[in-house]
Design an enzyme around this catalytic site. Structure first.
Site, PDB file in Angstrom:
ATOM      1  N   GLU A   9      -8.784  -4.744  -8.523  1.00 49.74           N
ATOM      2  CA  GLU A   9      -7.583  -5.476  -8.087  1.00 49.74           C
ATOM      3  C   GLU A   9      -8.031  -6.778  -7.455  1.00 49.74           C
ATOM      4  O   GLU A   9      -9.223  -7.073  -7.393  1.00 49.74           O
ATOM      5  CB  GLU A   9      -6.775  -4.630  -7.094  1.00 49.74           C
ATOM      6  CG  GLU A   9      -7.568  -4.267  -5.844  1.00 49.74           C
ATOM      7  CD  GLU A   9      -6.790  -3.362  -4.883  1.00 49.74           C
ATOM      8  OE1 GLU A   9      -5.557  -3.412  -4.847  1.00 49.74           O
ATOM      9  OE2 GLU A   9      -7.465  -2.619  -4.133  1.00 49.74           O
TER      10      GLU A   9
ATOM     11  N   LYS B 228      -4.127   1.468   3.413  1.00 49.67           N
ATOM     12  CA  LYS B 228      -4.003   0.039   3.773  1.00 49.67           C
ATOM     13  C   LYS B 228      -4.533  -0.177   5.190  1.00 49.67           C
ATOM     14  O   LYS B 228      -3.777  -0.359   6.148  1.00 49.67           O
ATOM     15  CB  LYS B 228      -2.546  -0.405   3.636  1.00 49.67           C
ATOM     16  CG  LYS B 228      -2.397  -1.920   3.615  1.00 49.67           C
ATOM     17  CD  LYS B 228      -1.025  -2.316   3.129  1.00 49.67           C
ATOM     18  CE  LYS B 228      -0.750  -3.788   3.294  1.00 49.67           C
ATOM     19  NZ  LYS B 228      -1.647  -4.657   2.536  1.00 49.67           N
TER      20      LYS B 228
ATOM     21  N   LEU C 273      -5.273  -0.326  -3.925  1.00 52.35           N
ATOM     22  CA  LEU C 273      -4.070  -0.133  -3.118  1.00 52.35           C
ATOM     23  C   LEU C 273      -2.879  -0.065  -4.071  1.00 52.35           C
ATOM     24  O   LEU C 273      -2.754  -0.895  -4.978  1.00 52.35           O
ATOM     25  CB  LEU C 273      -3.887  -1.311  -2.155  1.00 52.35           C
ATOM     26  CG  LEU C 273      -2.722  -1.134  -1.194  1.00 52.35           C
ATOM     27  CD1 LEU C 273      -3.073  -0.126  -0.110  1.00 52.35           C
ATOM     28  CD2 LEU C 273      -2.324  -2.454  -0.572  1.00 52.35           C
TER      29      LEU C 273
ATOM     30  N   TYR D  29      -1.914  -1.427   8.395  1.00 50.67           N
ATOM     31  CA  TYR D  29      -0.956  -2.522   8.529  1.00 50.67           C
ATOM     32  C   TYR D  29      -0.051  -2.599   7.314  1.00 50.67           C
ATOM     33  O   TYR D  29      -0.299  -1.933   6.308  1.00 50.67           O
ATOM     34  CB  TYR D  29      -1.687  -3.869   8.733  1.00 50.67           C
ATOM     35  CG  TYR D  29      -2.313  -4.423   7.467  1.00 50.67           C
ATOM     36  CD1 TYR D  29      -3.453  -3.848   6.911  1.00 50.67           C
ATOM     37  CD2 TYR D  29      -1.742  -5.509   6.804  1.00 50.67           C
ATOM     38  CE1 TYR D  29      -4.009  -4.350   5.750  1.00 50.67           C
ATOM     39  CE2 TYR D  29      -2.297  -6.020   5.642  1.00 50.67           C
ATOM     40  CZ  TYR D  29      -3.429  -5.435   5.118  1.00 50.67           C
ATOM     41  OH  TYR D  29      -3.978  -5.925   3.972  1.00 50.67           O
TER      42      TYR D  29
END
Ligand code: PMP
Length: 288
Positions: A175, A142, A200, A27
């Protein structure tokens, strides 16, 4: 949805869509600010990369996808909000291995939920907590497999915080659950983890790097520990919806004087100028 414009209320997926059964899909979220898509090229480039990594055929060309996204924004009269798009491997009888024949399934929708990065959160800052990173070994793709991210975000919410910064087994921050994590070091440099399979590669992370290079602010890509985070001069996070958002508290530790610091405030201004500028594709060509 799969080649047709349909009302949101009747859009639904098949029970054997592999996204639904296996999280076998990817996505993107593209912010729309004052009628314009921000970093659209970068987001579509990362989408192409995610599809490649999972060997899912793109259901349409990049150019066609760009037109569909614009049309969805237009039909929903979105001036400021975001576009969500998802592509799964498609519908097939349930089997872990890839189906021989399946058409990828695509959904694109837009709504007017405004990004935090242009509002109050950017001015006032947010609180984050730290939590162990419980994800898999390919966080660079992702995918819609976001359960560990949801668990981390929920832990944050229950602690009254906005985000959870996750740490690896060596105590280094990877992250946020839906953001990239940054600190400002004593010399005023921006520090963030280098890209690898552990994080990511945020499109906002990439556009920030391009923008600060022009402003003469230095970026150091290196891992930092939870300890270093707690003692940092400033902390902030980036994402398509947060842009650059100051962090004023991590766990029980107040960062700086509890208000957004000067470096981060400058980044907020740099992003505000960027999204109002003629070139909103600073991340283009940097994803791969
Ligand atoms: N990390 C994770 C895990 C995310 O889900 C996101 C949001 N997509 C980000 C970082 C930030 O990426 P971007 O700047 O492209 O929104």
């Amino acid at each position: 949805m799969n080649g047709q414009y349909v009302p949101h209320g009747v859009a639904s997926v098949h029970v054997e869509d592999r996204g639904y059964q296996f999280a076998d899909g990817v996505y993107e979220v593209i912010p729309v600010i004052a009628g314009r898509q921000v970093d659209a090229i970068g987001h579509r480039e990362r989408l192409a990369r995610s599809l490649r990594e999972l060997q899912i055929d793109p259901p349409m060309t990049d150019r066609a996808l760009g037109l569909v996204i614009s049309e969805v924004i237009r039909r929903n009269r979105v001036r400021t909000g975001h576009v969500y798009l998802q592509i799964t491997r498609g519908v097939a009888p349930r089997d872990h291995a890839f189906p021989v024949e399946a058409e990828p399934a695509i959904v694109v929708y837009a709504n007017s939920k405004a990004a935090g990065g242009i509002g109050k959160q950017a001015d006032e800052g947010v609180r984050v907590i730290t939590a162990p990173d419980q994800r898999w070994a390919r966080c660079d793709i992702k995918t819609v497999a976001l359960l560990p991210n949801c668990l981390a975000k929920q832990t944050a919410r229950e602690a009254g915080a906005h985000e959870a910064f996750m740490y690896d087994s060596d105590g280094f921050i990877t992250e946020g659950s839906s953001t990239n994590a940054w600190i400002v070091d004593a010399e005023g440099r921006l520090v963030t983890r280098p890209v690898s399979h552990e994080i990511l590669n945020g499109i906002t992370r990439l556009s920030l790097m391009a923008l600060v290079a022009e402003a003469g602010i230095e970026v150091v890509e290196r891992p930092f520990t939870v300890e270093e985070l707690l003692g940092a001069r400033e902390v902030f996070l980036t994402s398509a919806s947060a842009l650059a958002t100051p962090v004023i508290q991590v766990d029980d530790r107040i960062i700086g004087n509890g208000r957004p610091g000067s470096v981060t405030s400058r980044l907020v201004e740099i992003f505000r100028a960027y999204v109002a500028s003629d070139n909103v594709d600073a991340a283009a060509g940097r994803t791969v």
